[in-house]
Motif scaffolding. Structure first.
Motif, PDB file in Angstrom:
ATOM      1  N   VAL A   1       0.797  -1.189  -0.121  1.00 28.76           N
ATOM      2  CA  VAL A   1      -0.045  -0.045   0.004  1.00 28.76           C
ATOM      3  C   VAL A   1       0.838   1.196  -0.054  1.00 28.76           C
ATOM      4  O   VAL A   1       1.933   1.355   0.505  1.00 28.76           O
ATOM      5  N   ASN A   2       0.540   2.320  -0.682  1.00 31.38           N
ATOM      6  CA  ASN A   2       1.086   3.652  -0.677  1.00 31.38           C
ATOM      7  C   ASN A   2       0.715   4.334   0.430  1.00 31.38           C
ATOM      8  O   ASN A   2      -0.055   4.066   1.128  1.00 31.38           O
ATOM      9  N   THR A   3       1.178   5.646   0.595  1.00 28.47           N
ATOM     10  CA  THR A   3       0.864   6.478   1.880  1.00 28.47           C
ATOM     11  C   THR A   3      -0.586   7.060   1.779  1.00 28.47           C
ATOM     12  O   THR A   3      -1.210   6.991   2.675  1.00 28.47           O
ATOM     13  N   PRO A   4      -1.019   7.436   0.545  1.00 34.39           N
ATOM     14  CA  PRO A   4      -2.495   7.882   0.539  1.00 34.39           C
ATOM     15  C   PRO A   4      -3.393   6.580   0.984  1.00 34.39           C
ATOM     16  O   PRO A   4      -4.255   7.097   1.683  1.00 34.39           O
ATOM     17  N   THR A   5      -3.178   5.280   0.572  1.00 31.39           N
ATOM     18  CA  THR A   5      -4.030   4.133   0.979  1.00 31.39           C
ATOM     19  C   THR A   5      -3.831   4.156   2.519  1.00 31.39           C
ATOM     20  O   THR A   5      -5.146   4.008   3.333  1.00 31.39           O
ATOM     21  N   ALA A   6      -2.676   4.150   3.006  1.00 29.17           N
ATOM     22  CA  ALA A   6      -2.490   4.049   4.397  1.00 29.17           C
ATOM     23  C   ALA A   6      -3.162   5.087   5.218  1.00 29.17           C
ATOM     24  O   ALA A   6      -3.783   4.875   6.305  1.00 29.17           O
ATOM     25  N   GLU A   7      -3.129   6.323   4.826  1.00 23.49           N
ATOM     26  CA  GLU A   7      -3.731   7.340   5.467  1.00 23.49           C
ATOM     27  C   GLU A   7      -5.476   7.362   5.436  1.00 23.49           C
ATOM     28  O   GLU A   7      -6.074   7.426   6.391  1.00 23.49           O
ATOM     29  N   ALA A   8      -5.736   6.812   4.564  1.00 24.97           N
ATOM     30  CA  ALA A   8      -7.288   6.548   4.174  1.00 24.97           C
ATOM     31  C   ALA A   8      -7.634   5.562   5.364  1.00 24.97           C
ATOM     32  O   ALA A   8      -8.576   5.772   6.024  1.00 24.97           O
ATOM     33  N   PHE A   9      -7.004   4.480   5.526  1.00 24.67           N
ATOM     34  CA  PHE A   9      -7.497   3.491   6.271  1.00 24.67           C
ATOM     35  C   PHE A   9      -7.230   4.180   7.887  1.00 24.67           C
ATOM     36  O   PHE A   9      -7.872   3.710   8.908  1.00 24.67           O
ATOM     37  N   TYR A  10      -6.074   4.895   7.981  1.00 22.74           N
ATOM     38  CA  TYR A  10      -5.686   5.401   9.527  1.00 22.74           C
ATOM     39  C   TYR A  10      -6.658   6.486   9.874  1.00 22.74           C
ATOM     40  O   TYR A  10      -7.213   6.413  11.093  1.00 22.74           O
ATOM     41  N   ARG A  11      -7.290   7.200   8.995  1.00 14.29           N
ATOM     42  CA  ARG A  11      -8.408   8.310   9.299  1.00 14.29           C
ATOM     43  C   ARG A  11      -9.636   7.573   9.673  1.00 14.29           C
ATOM     44  O   ARG A  11     -10.516   8.283  10.297  1.00 14.29           O
ATOM     45  N   ARG A  12      -9.835   6.337   9.285  1.00  9.27           N
ATOM     46  CA  ARG A  12     -11.114   5.567   9.587  1.00  9.27           C
ATOM     47  C   ARG A  12     -11.016   4.754  10.981  1.00  9.27           C
ATOM     48  O   ARG A  12     -11.506   4.046  11.390  1.00  9.27           O
ATOM     49  N   GLY A  13      -9.731   4.644  11.474  1.00  8.70           N
ATOM     50  CA  GLY A  13      -9.437   4.172  12.515  1.00  8.70           C
ATOM     51  C   GLY A  13      -9.021   2.727  12.456  1.00  8.70           C
ATOM     52  O   GLY A  13      -9.130   1.640  13.420  1.00  8.70           O
ATOM     53  N   LEU A  14      -8.638   2.162  11.148  1.00  9.54           N
ATOM     54  CA  LEU A  14      -8.230   1.137  10.756  1.00  9.54           C
ATOM     55  C   LEU A  14      -6.964   0.601  10.599  1.00  9.54           C
ATOM     56  O   LEU A  14      -6.517  -0.371  10.316  1.00  9.54           O
ATOM     57  N   LEU A  15      -6.154   1.531  11.238  1.00 14.55           N
ATOM     58  CA  LEU A  15      -4.635   1.213  11.254  1.00 14.55           C
ATOM     59  C   LEU A  15      -4.239   0.081  12.083  1.00 14.55           C
ATOM     60  O   LEU A  15      -3.310  -0.707  11.457  1.00 14.55           O
ATOM     61  N   PRO A  16      -4.776  -0.134  13.152  1.00 13.54           N
ATOM     62  CA  PRO A  16      -4.233  -1.315  13.883  1.00 13.54           C
ATOM     63  C   PRO A  16      -4.519  -2.770  13.186  1.00 13.54           C
ATOM     64  O   PRO A  16      -3.537  -3.728  13.105  1.00 13.54           O
ATOM     65  N   ALA A  17      -5.710  -2.671  12.266  1.00 10.96           N
ATOM     66  CA  ALA A  17      -5.709  -4.146  11.602  1.00 10.96           C
ATOM     67  C   ALA A  17      -4.886  -4.044  10.417  1.00 10.96           C
ATOM     68  O   ALA A  17      -4.458  -5.447  10.250  1.00 10.96           O
TER      69      ALA A  17
END
Length: 490
Positions: A46-62
Protein backbone atom coordinates in the motif's frame (compact mmCIF):
# COMPACT_ATOMS: atom_id res chain seq x y z
CA UNK A 1 -35.82 2.41 -4.14
CA UNK A 2 -34.23 -0.78 -2.83
CA UNK A 3 -30.94 1.09 -2.27
CA UNK A 4 -29.42 4.50 -2.64
CA UNK A 5 -26.34 2.93 -4.24
CA UNK A 6 -25.55 -0.47 -5.71
CA UNK A 7 -21.87 -1.29 -6.18
CA UNK A 8 -20.95 -3.99 -8.67
CA UNK A 9 -17.78 -5.66 -7.43
CA UNK A 10 -16.77 -6.59 -3.88
CA UNK A 11 -13.02 -6.32 -4.12
CA UNK A 12 -11.06 -3.77 -2.07
CA UNK A 13 -12.26 -0.80 -4.15
CA UNK A 14 -15.95 -1.71 -4.02
CA UNK A 15 -15.78 -2.50 -0.31
CA UNK A 16 -13.87 0.71 0.50
CA UNK A 17 -16.50 2.74 -1.35
CA UNK A 18 -19.26 0.85 0.43
CA UNK A 19 -17.68 1.58 3.81
CA UNK A 20 -17.35 5.28 3.02
CA UNK A 21 -21.03 5.42 2.01
CA UNK A 22 -22.16 3.29 4.94
CA UNK A 23 -20.32 5.58 7.32
CA UNK A 24 -22.57 8.40 6.08
CA UNK A 25 -25.76 6.38 6.56
CA UNK A 26 -26.32 5.71 2.85
CA UNK A 27 -28.29 2.55 1.94
CA UNK A 28 -25.80 0.56 -0.11
CA UNK A 29 -25.49 -2.98 -1.43
CA UNK A 30 -22.44 -4.67 -2.93
CA UNK A 31 -22.93 -7.36 -5.58
CA UNK A 32 -19.95 -9.73 -5.79
CA UNK A 33 -20.00 -12.71 -8.15
CA UNK A 34 -17.46 -14.71 -6.11
CA UNK A 35 -18.71 -16.55 -3.05
CA UNK A 36 -15.34 -16.21 -1.27
CA UNK A 37 -12.35 -13.86 -1.41
CA UNK A 38 -10.21 -14.61 -4.47
CA UNK A 39 -6.86 -15.99 -3.27
CA UNK A 40 -5.11 -15.42 -6.60
CA UNK A 41 -1.87 -13.54 -5.93
CA UNK A 42 -2.40 -9.83 -6.44
CA UNK A 43 -1.17 -6.58 -4.92
CA UNK A 44 1.12 -6.81 -1.90
CA UNK A 45 1.78 -3.23 -0.87
CA UNK A 46 0.00 0.00 0.00
CA UNK A 47 1.17 3.55 -0.63
CA UNK A 48 0.92 6.47 1.77
CA UNK A 49 -2.48 7.86 0.62
CA UNK A 50 -4.02 4.39 0.99
CA UNK A 51 -2.52 3.92 4.45
CA UNK A 52 -3.73 7.39 5.45
CA UNK A 53 -7.26 6.59 4.27
CA UNK A 54 -7.40 3.52 6.52
CA UNK A 55 -5.72 5.37 9.38
CA UNK A 56 -8.27 8.20 9.28
CA UNK A 57 -11.09 5.66 9.65
CA UNK A 58 -9.54 3.93 12.66
CA UNK A 59 -8.36 0.87 10.73
CA UNK A 60 -4.62 1.30 11.29
CA UNK A 61 -4.28 -1.46 13.95
CA UNK A 62 -5.89 -4.02 11.64
CA UNK A 63 -3.57 -3.03 8.79
CA UNK A 64 -0.53 -3.23 11.04
CA UNK A 65 -1.51 -6.74 12.09
CA UNK A 66 -1.91 -7.75 8.44
CA UNK A 67 1.50 -6.26 7.64
CA UNK A 68 3.10 -8.33 10.40
CA UNK A 69 1.70 -11.49 8.78
CA UNK A 70 3.36 -10.44 5.53
CA UNK A 71 6.65 -9.76 7.29
CA UNK A 72 6.60 -13.23 8.88
CA UNK A 73 6.42 -14.76 5.41
CA UNK A 74 9.18 -12.42 4.21
CA UNK A 75 11.48 -13.47 7.06
CA UNK A 76 10.79 -17.13 6.29
CA UNK A 77 11.77 -16.54 2.67
CA UNK A 78 14.98 -14.75 3.59
CA UNK A 79 15.92 -17.60 5.95
CA UNK A 80 15.75 -20.22 3.20
CA UNK A 81 19.12 -21.78 2.48
CA UNK A 82 20.74 -20.60 5.73
CA UNK A 83 22.35 -17.29 6.57
CA UNK A 84 22.61 -14.76 3.77
CA UNK A 85 24.16 -11.30 3.62
CA UNK A 86 21.72 -8.66 4.75
CA UNK A 87 20.26 -7.00 1.61
CA UNK A 88 20.39 -3.22 1.25
CA UNK A 89 17.35 -1.38 2.54
CA UNK A 90 14.55 -1.45 -0.01
CA UNK A 91 12.38 1.57 -0.85
CA UNK A 92 10.66 0.20 -3.93
CA UNK A 93 11.58 -0.36 -7.55
CA UNK A 94 11.17 1.25 -10.93
CA UNK A 95 11.42 -0.93 -14.05
CA UNK A 96 13.22 -3.60 -12.00
CA UNK A 97 15.75 -1.05 -10.73
CA UNK A 98 16.19 -1.36 -6.96
CA UNK A 99 15.57 1.84 -4.98
CA UNK A 100 17.82 1.91 -1.89
CA UNK A 101 16.24 3.15 1.30
CA UNK A 102 19.45 4.83 2.48
CA UNK A 103 19.38 7.01 -0.65
CA UNK A 104 16.05 8.62 0.28
CA UNK A 105 16.20 12.20 1.55
CA UNK A 106 13.97 11.81 4.61
CA UNK A 107 14.04 15.58 5.15
CA UNK A 108 12.19 16.26 1.90
CA UNK A 109 9.05 18.24 2.84
CA UNK A 110 6.84 15.76 0.99
CA UNK A 111 7.53 13.14 3.65
CA UNK A 112 6.75 15.44 6.59
CA UNK A 113 3.77 14.94 8.93
CA UNK A 114 2.58 11.66 7.48
CA UNK A 115 2.21 10.24 10.99
CA UNK A 116 1.82 6.52 11.82
CA UNK A 117 0.50 5.76 8.34
CA UNK A 118 4.04 6.10 6.99
CA UNK A 119 4.96 2.84 8.75
CA UNK A 120 2.70 0.77 6.49
CA UNK A 121 3.99 -0.80 3.29
CA UNK A 122 3.53 -4.56 2.90
CA UNK A 123 -0.11 -5.68 3.11
CA UNK A 124 -1.69 -8.37 0.91
CA UNK A 125 -4.75 -7.43 -1.11
CA UNK A 126 -6.66 -10.36 0.37
CA UNK A 127 -6.00 -9.07 3.89
CA UNK A 128 -7.29 -5.63 2.91
CA UNK A 129 -10.40 -7.17 1.39
CA UNK A 130 -11.02 -9.20 4.55
CA UNK A 131 -10.76 -6.28 6.97
CA UNK A 132 -12.94 -4.10 4.72
CA UNK A 133 -15.54 -6.88 4.66
CA UNK A 134 -15.59 -6.89 8.46
CA UNK A 135 -15.86 -3.10 8.51
CA UNK A 136 -18.71 -3.12 5.97
CA UNK A 137 -20.68 -5.57 8.13
CA UNK A 138 -20.17 -3.32 11.16
CA UNK A 139 -21.60 -0.40 9.19
CA UNK A 140 -24.64 -2.38 8.06
CA UNK A 141 -23.61 -2.61 4.40
CA UNK A 142 -25.21 -5.52 2.53
CA UNK A 143 -22.53 -7.53 0.74
CA UNK A 144 -24.25 -10.09 -1.50
CA UNK A 145 -21.65 -12.72 -2.43
CA UNK A 146 -22.32 -15.14 -5.25
CA UNK A 147 -24.51 -12.48 -6.89
CA UNK A 148 -23.34 -11.04 -10.23
CA UNK A 149 -24.64 -7.98 -12.06
CA UNK A 150 -25.70 -9.16 -15.50
CA UNK A 151 -27.20 -5.94 -16.88
CA UNK A 152 -29.01 -2.72 -16.05
CA UNK A 153 -31.13 0.11 -17.42
CA UNK A 154 -30.33 3.67 -16.34
CA UNK A 155 -33.10 6.26 -16.38
CA UNK A 156 -33.05 9.93 -15.48
CA UNK A 157 -33.72 9.34 -11.78
CA UNK A 158 -33.01 5.66 -11.10
CA UNK A 159 -31.15 2.55 -12.23
CA UNK A 160 -32.70 -0.89 -12.54
CA UNK A 161 -30.08 -3.58 -11.95
CA UNK A 162 -30.39 -7.19 -13.09
CA UNK A 163 -28.52 -9.87 -11.12
CA UNK A 164 -29.59 -13.25 -12.42
CA UNK A 165 -33.27 -13.59 -11.54
CA UNK A 166 -33.12 -10.57 -9.20
CA UNK A 167 -34.18 -7.07 -10.15
CA UNK A 168 -33.05 -4.24 -7.89
CA UNK A 169 -33.71 -0.50 -8.07
CA UNK A 170 -31.26 2.14 -6.92
CA UNK A 171 -30.56 5.83 -7.34
CA UNK A 172 -26.91 5.34 -8.35
CA UNK A 173 -24.83 2.47 -9.74
CA UNK A 174 -21.06 2.27 -9.34
CA UNK A 175 -18.97 -0.20 -11.32
CA UNK A 176 -16.04 -1.51 -9.29
CA UNK A 177 -16.07 -4.75 -11.27
CA UNK A 178 -12.54 -4.84 -12.62
CA UNK A 179 -10.74 -4.46 -15.91
CA UNK A 180 -13.37 -6.39 -17.86
CA UNK A 181 -16.18 -4.36 -16.29
CA UNK A 182 -19.73 -5.25 -17.27
CA UNK A 183 -20.92 -1.89 -15.97
CA UNK A 184 -18.46 -0.01 -18.18
CA UNK A 185 -19.44 -2.04 -21.23
CA UNK A 186 -23.22 -1.79 -20.79
CA UNK A 187 -23.11 1.93 -19.99
CA UNK A 188 -20.99 2.65 -23.08
CA UNK A 189 -18.00 4.42 -21.53
CA UNK A 190 -15.23 5.22 -24.00
CA UNK A 191 -12.08 3.28 -23.04
CA UNK A 192 -9.12 4.47 -25.15
CA UNK A 193 -5.51 3.50 -24.57
CA UNK A 194 -2.56 1.46 -25.81
CA UNK A 195 -2.57 -2.28 -26.64
CA UNK A 196 -0.45 -4.86 -24.79
CA UNK A 197 3.12 -5.79 -25.77
CA UNK A 198 4.09 -8.26 -23.01
CA UNK A 199 3.08 -11.52 -21.38
CA UNK A 200 3.42 -11.58 -17.61
CA UNK A 201 2.87 -14.33 -15.07
CA UNK A 202 2.64 -14.07 -11.30
CA UNK A 203 2.29 -17.08 -9.05
CA UNK A 204 2.90 -18.84 -5.76
CA UNK A 205 4.44 -22.23 -6.47
CA UNK A 206 6.45 -25.08 -5.09
CA UNK A 207 9.64 -25.60 -7.09
CA UNK A 208 12.94 -27.40 -7.20
CA UNK A 209 16.14 -25.52 -8.04
CA UNK A 210 14.94 -22.18 -6.62
CA UNK A 211 18.24 -21.68 -4.77
CA UNK A 212 19.86 -20.89 -8.12
CA UNK A 213 17.48 -18.00 -8.76
CA UNK A 214 18.34 -14.45 -7.82
CA UNK A 215 16.32 -12.73 -5.10
CA UNK A 216 14.12 -9.77 -5.96
CA UNK A 217 13.86 -8.18 -9.41
CA UNK A 218 16.31 -9.53 -11.99
CA UNK A 219 16.77 -8.11 -15.49
CA UNK A 220 18.12 -10.61 -18.05
CA UNK A 221 18.87 -10.77 -21.77
CA UNK A 222 15.49 -12.40 -22.37
CA UNK A 223 13.15 -10.60 -19.95
CA UNK A 224 12.45 -9.98 -16.27
CA UNK A 225 11.85 -12.28 -13.37
CA UNK A 226 11.15 -11.81 -9.67
CA UNK A 227 11.80 -14.31 -6.88
CA UNK A 228 10.29 -13.52 -3.46
CA UNK A 229 9.71 -11.67 -1.17
CA UNK A 230 7.65 -14.57 0.22
CA UNK A 231 8.28 -18.32 -0.25
CA UNK A 232 7.36 -19.61 -3.68
CA UNK A 233 6.45 -16.25 -5.21
CA UNK A 234 7.59 -15.76 -8.79
CA UNK A 235 6.87 -13.21 -11.50
CA UNK A 236 8.02 -13.32 -15.10
CA UNK A 237 7.82 -10.85 -17.97
CA UNK A 238 8.36 -11.78 -21.61
CA UNK A 239 8.41 -9.17 -24.35
CA UNK A 240 7.21 -11.20 -27.35
CA UNK A 241 3.60 -10.00 -27.32
CA UNK A 242 0.47 -10.65 -25.25
CA UNK A 243 -0.72 -14.17 -24.38
CA UNK A 244 -2.93 -15.90 -26.90
CA UNK A 245 -5.39 -16.90 -24.18
CA UNK A 246 -5.91 -15.16 -20.84
CA UNK A 247 -8.90 -17.21 -19.70
CA UNK A 248 -7.62 -20.80 -19.34
CA UNK A 249 -6.01 -21.84 -16.03
CA UNK A 250 -2.27 -21.22 -15.75
CA UNK A 251 -0.42 -24.55 -15.64
CA UNK A 252 2.84 -25.56 -14.00
CA UNK A 253 4.29 -26.26 -17.44
CA UNK A 254 3.44 -22.75 -18.66
CA UNK A 255 5.01 -21.12 -15.60
CA UNK A 256 8.06 -23.34 -15.74
CA UNK A 257 8.68 -22.59 -19.42
CA UNK A 258 8.37 -18.85 -18.83
CA UNK A 259 10.63 -18.85 -15.76
CA UNK A 260 13.28 -20.93 -17.51
CA UNK A 261 13.13 -18.70 -20.59
CA UNK A 262 13.75 -15.44 -18.70
CA UNK A 263 16.05 -16.72 -15.92
CA UNK A 264 18.16 -19.29 -17.75
CA UNK A 265 17.82 -21.56 -14.71
CA UNK A 266 16.38 -25.08 -15.05
CA UNK A 267 13.85 -24.69 -12.28
CA UNK A 268 11.19 -27.40 -11.96
CA UNK A 269 7.75 -26.31 -10.77
CA UNK A 270 6.00 -29.14 -8.94
CA UNK A 271 2.83 -27.41 -7.71
CA UNK A 272 0.88 -24.25 -8.52
CA UNK A 273 -0.90 -22.77 -5.50
CA UNK A 274 -2.15 -19.60 -7.19
CA UNK A 275 -1.30 -18.06 -10.57
CA UNK A 276 -2.40 -15.37 -12.98
CA UNK A 277 -1.42 -13.85 -16.31
CA UNK A 278 -1.17 -10.13 -17.00
CA UNK A 279 -0.25 -7.73 -19.79
CA UNK A 280 0.59 -4.05 -20.14
CA UNK A 281 -2.73 -3.15 -21.73
CA UNK A 282 -3.17 0.50 -20.63
CA UNK A 283 -6.58 2.11 -20.98
CA UNK A 284 -8.65 4.73 -19.17
CA UNK A 285 -12.23 5.91 -19.57
CA UNK A 286 -12.61 9.50 -20.72
CA UNK A 287 -15.03 10.29 -17.88
CA UNK A 288 -15.73 8.48 -14.62
CA UNK A 289 -19.44 9.27 -14.76
CA UNK A 290 -22.24 8.89 -17.30
CA UNK A 291 -25.52 10.06 -15.75
CA UNK A 292 -26.31 7.87 -12.75
CA UNK A 293 -23.53 5.38 -13.49
CA UNK A 294 -20.01 5.85 -12.14
CA UNK A 295 -16.80 3.81 -12.29
CA UNK A 296 -13.93 3.29 -9.87
CA UNK A 297 -10.79 1.18 -9.75
CA UNK A 298 -9.85 -1.13 -12.63
CA UNK A 299 -13.26 -0.57 -14.20
CA UNK A 300 -12.07 2.99 -14.93
CA UNK A 301 -8.42 2.29 -15.72
CA UNK A 302 -6.24 -0.71 -16.48
CA UNK A 303 -2.45 -0.97 -16.72
CA UNK A 304 0.42 -3.31 -15.93
CA UNK A 305 1.07 -4.06 -12.24
CA UNK A 306 4.59 -2.58 -12.23
CA UNK A 307 5.08 -0.31 -9.26
CA UNK A 308 2.08 -1.69 -7.37
CA UNK A 309 -0.15 1.26 -8.26
CA UNK A 310 -3.42 -0.46 -9.18
CA UNK A 311 -4.88 -1.21 -5.74
CA UNK A 312 -3.81 2.18 -4.41
CA UNK A 313 -5.25 4.05 -7.39
CA UNK A 314 -8.60 2.31 -6.87
CA UNK A 315 -8.70 3.01 -3.14
CA UNK A 316 -8.03 6.67 -3.94
CA UNK A 317 -11.00 6.66 -6.32
CA UNK A 318 -13.27 5.19 -3.65
CA UNK A 319 -12.23 7.66 -0.95
CA UNK A 320 -12.66 10.61 -3.31
CA UNK A 321 -16.07 9.49 -4.56
CA UNK A 322 -17.65 8.17 -1.36
CA UNK A 323 -18.24 11.39 0.58
CA UNK A 324 -19.25 13.31 -2.54
CA UNK A 325 -21.86 10.76 -3.58
CA UNK A 326 -23.21 10.63 -0.01
CA UNK A 327 -23.51 14.44 0.10
CA UNK A 328 -25.48 14.48 -3.16
CA UNK A 329 -27.77 11.61 -2.09
CA UNK A 330 -28.56 13.28 1.22
CA UNK A 331 -29.20 16.67 -0.38
CA UNK A 332 -26.26 18.41 1.27
CA UNK A 333 -24.58 19.23 -2.06
CA UNK A 334 -25.75 19.71 -5.64
CA UNK A 335 -25.22 16.98 -8.19
CA UNK A 336 -22.50 19.10 -9.81
CA UNK A 337 -20.19 18.06 -6.95
CA UNK A 338 -19.82 14.69 -8.70
CA UNK A 339 -18.14 16.41 -11.64
CA UNK A 340 -15.13 17.01 -9.40
CA UNK A 341 -14.65 13.24 -9.12
CA UNK A 342 -13.48 12.90 -12.73
CA UNK A 343 -11.66 16.25 -12.59
CA UNK A 344 -9.56 15.17 -9.60
CA UNK A 345 -9.03 11.46 -10.19
CA UNK A 346 -8.61 11.28 -13.98
CA UNK A 347 -5.22 13.10 -14.03
CA UNK A 348 -3.80 10.77 -11.36
CA UNK A 349 -5.05 7.75 -13.28
CA UNK A 350 -3.48 9.07 -16.48
CA UNK A 351 -0.18 9.55 -14.65
CA UNK A 352 -0.23 5.94 -13.40
CA UNK A 353 -0.78 4.66 -16.94
CA UNK A 354 2.23 6.61 -18.20
CA UNK A 355 4.29 5.53 -15.17
CA UNK A 356 3.71 1.88 -16.05
CA UNK A 357 4.23 2.42 -19.79
CA UNK A 358 7.63 4.00 -19.11
CA UNK A 359 8.68 0.99 -17.05
CA UNK A 360 7.77 -1.47 -19.80
CA UNK A 361 9.89 0.44 -22.31
CA UNK A 362 12.85 0.58 -19.90
CA UNK A 363 12.67 -3.18 -19.31
CA UNK A 364 12.63 -4.27 -22.94
CA UNK A 365 15.67 -6.44 -23.79
CA UNK A 366 16.79 -4.44 -26.84
CA UNK A 367 19.58 -1.94 -27.53
CA UNK A 368 17.65 1.34 -27.38
CA UNK A 369 15.93 0.48 -24.10
CA UNK A 370 19.20 -0.73 -22.58
CA UNK A 371 20.90 2.55 -23.46
CA UNK A 372 18.16 4.54 -21.75
CA UNK A 373 18.08 2.09 -18.85
CA UNK A 374 21.77 2.69 -18.14
CA UNK A 375 21.14 6.43 -17.82
CA UNK A 376 18.09 5.99 -15.57
CA UNK A 377 20.07 3.49 -13.49
CA UNK A 378 22.72 6.14 -12.83
CA UNK A 379 20.02 8.61 -11.79
CA UNK A 380 18.37 6.06 -9.51
CA UNK A 381 21.69 5.56 -7.72
CA UNK A 382 21.70 9.17 -6.48
CA UNK A 383 19.93 10.67 -3.47
CA UNK A 384 18.00 13.11 -5.63
CA UNK A 385 17.02 10.40 -8.10
CA UNK A 386 15.93 7.87 -5.50
CA UNK A 387 13.98 10.52 -3.60
CA UNK A 388 12.15 11.54 -6.78
CA UNK A 389 11.10 7.97 -7.57
CA UNK A 390 10.09 7.17 -3.99
CA UNK A 391 7.99 10.33 -3.75
CA UNK A 392 6.15 9.26 -6.89
CA UNK A 393 5.73 5.59 -5.92
CA UNK A 394 4.67 6.36 -2.35
CA UNK A 395 2.03 8.86 -3.48
CA UNK A 396 3.21 11.66 -1.19
CA UNK A 397 3.58 13.99 -4.17
CA UNK A 398 -0.08 13.63 -5.25
CA UNK A 399 -2.07 16.86 -5.36
CA UNK A 400 -5.47 17.94 -6.62
CA UNK A 401 -5.65 21.22 -8.53
CA UNK A 402 -7.65 23.30 -6.05
CA UNK A 403 -7.77 27.12 -5.78
CA UNK A 404 -5.36 28.76 -3.37
CA UNK A 405 -1.70 29.63 -2.96
CA UNK A 406 -0.79 27.76 0.21
CA UNK A 407 1.33 24.66 -0.57
CA UNK A 408 -0.91 22.42 1.53
CA UNK A 409 -4.05 23.13 -0.51
CA UNK A 410 -5.01 20.13 -2.63
CA UNK A 411 -2.71 17.81 -0.68
CA UNK A 412 -3.32 15.23 2.00
CA UNK A 413 -3.64 16.95 5.36
CA UNK A 414 -0.60 16.80 7.66
CA UNK A 415 -1.18 14.48 10.60
CA UNK A 416 -0.60 17.19 13.17
CA UNK A 417 0.19 16.22 16.74
CA UNK A 418 -2.06 18.28 19.00
CA UNK A 419 -1.43 19.51 22.55
CA UNK A 420 -4.18 17.33 24.02
CA UNK A 421 -2.32 14.19 22.92
CA UNK A 422 -4.49 13.47 19.90
CA UNK A 423 -3.56 13.69 16.23
CA UNK A 424 -5.54 15.26 13.40
CA UNK A 425 -6.43 11.84 11.97
CA UNK A 426 -8.20 10.94 15.23
CA UNK A 427 -10.78 13.64 14.46
CA UNK A 428 -11.58 12.40 10.93
CA UNK A 429 -12.96 8.96 11.78
CA UNK A 430 -16.59 9.85 11.11
CA UNK A 431 -15.89 10.86 7.53
CA UNK A 432 -16.96 14.46 8.03
CA UNK A 433 -15.23 17.67 7.03
CA UNK A 434 -13.35 19.58 9.68
CA UNK A 435 -12.37 23.20 10.22
CA UNK A 436 -9.22 23.09 12.35
CA UNK A 437 -8.68 26.28 14.33
CA UNK A 438 -5.14 26.66 15.67
CA UNK A 439 -5.77 30.22 16.83
CA UNK A 440 -7.26 31.90 13.76
CA UNK A 441 -10.66 32.51 15.37
CA UNK A 442 -12.57 30.29 12.94
CA UNK A 443 -16.24 29.46 13.24
CA UNK A 444 -18.78 28.12 10.78
CA UNK A 445 -22.08 26.28 10.75
CA UNK A 446 -21.33 24.17 7.67
CA UNK A 447 -18.70 21.90 9.26
CA UNK A 448 -17.52 20.95 12.75
CA UNK A 449 -14.84 23.24 14.19
CA UNK A 450 -11.96 21.85 16.25
CA UNK A 451 -10.12 24.43 18.33
CA UNK A 452 -6.72 23.03 19.26
CA UNK A 453 -3.07 23.84 19.75
CA UNK A 454 -0.34 22.13 17.75
CA UNK A 455 2.70 20.67 19.46
CA UNK A 456 4.95 22.27 16.84
CA UNK A 457 4.71 25.82 15.46
CA UNK A 458 3.16 26.11 11.99
CA UNK A 459 2.98 28.75 9.26
CA UNK A 460 -0.82 28.56 9.29
CA UNK A 461 -3.48 28.99 11.96
CA UNK A 462 -6.34 27.18 10.27
CA UNK A 463 -7.11 24.30 7.92
CA UNK A 464 -10.29 23.24 6.16
CA UNK A 465 -10.05 19.48 5.67
CA UNK A 466 -12.44 17.59 3.41
CA UNK A 467 -13.85 14.20 4.48
CA UNK A 468 -11.26 12.47 2.28
CA UNK A 469 -8.44 14.19 4.19
CA UNK A 470 -7.60 16.72 1.47
CA UNK A 471 -6.83 20.30 2.50
CA UNK A 472 -9.33 22.67 0.85
CA UNK A 473 -8.06 25.85 2.53
CA UNK A 474 -5.13 26.90 4.70
CA UNK A 475 -4.49 30.33 6.20
CA UNK A 476 -4.14 32.50 9.27
CA UNK A 477 -7.54 34.21 9.41
CA UNK A 478 -11.04 33.85 7.95
CA UNK A 479 -11.14 35.23 4.41
CA UNK A 480 -13.06 35.09 1.14
CA UNK A 481 -11.06 32.03 0.03
CA UNK A 482 -12.28 30.10 3.08
CA UNK A 483 -15.88 31.05 2.35
CA UNK A 484 -15.47 29.96 -1.25
CA UNK A 485 -13.98 26.62 -0.22
CA UNK A 486 -16.79 26.00 2.27
CA UNK A 487 -19.41 26.79 -0.36
CA UNK A 488 -17.70 24.55 -2.93
CA UNK A 489 -17.24 21.44 -0.78
CA UNK A 490 -19.95 21.77 1.86
Amino acid sequence: MDYDVIISGGGPVGLMLACELGLQGVRVAVLERLAEIDQTIKAGSVNTPTAEAFYRRGLLPALEEAQEHTMVAFRQFMAQGGEKPKPPSFAGHFAALWLKGDHVDEDDPAFADRGPAARLVGVRQQDIEHLLGVRAAELGVEVLRGVELTGFEAAADEVTVHAGDRELRCRWLVGCDGGRSTVRSVAGFEFPGTPPMITGHQAIVTMEGAERLGVGWTHTDTGIYVHGPVPGRILTVEFDGPPEDRTTPVTAQELQASLRAVSGVDVTITEVKTATRFTDNARQVTTYRLGRVLLAGDAAHVHSPFGGQGLNLGIGDAVNLGWKLAAVIQGRSPEALLDTYTAERHPIGAWVLDWTRAQVLLMRPEARSRALRAIVSDLVDTVAGTTYFVKKISGVSQRYDLPGDHPLIGRSAPDLELADGSRLADHLRQGRGLLLDLGAGLDHARVPVLAAKPVDARDFSGLLVRPDGIVAWAGNAPDAALEEALATWF
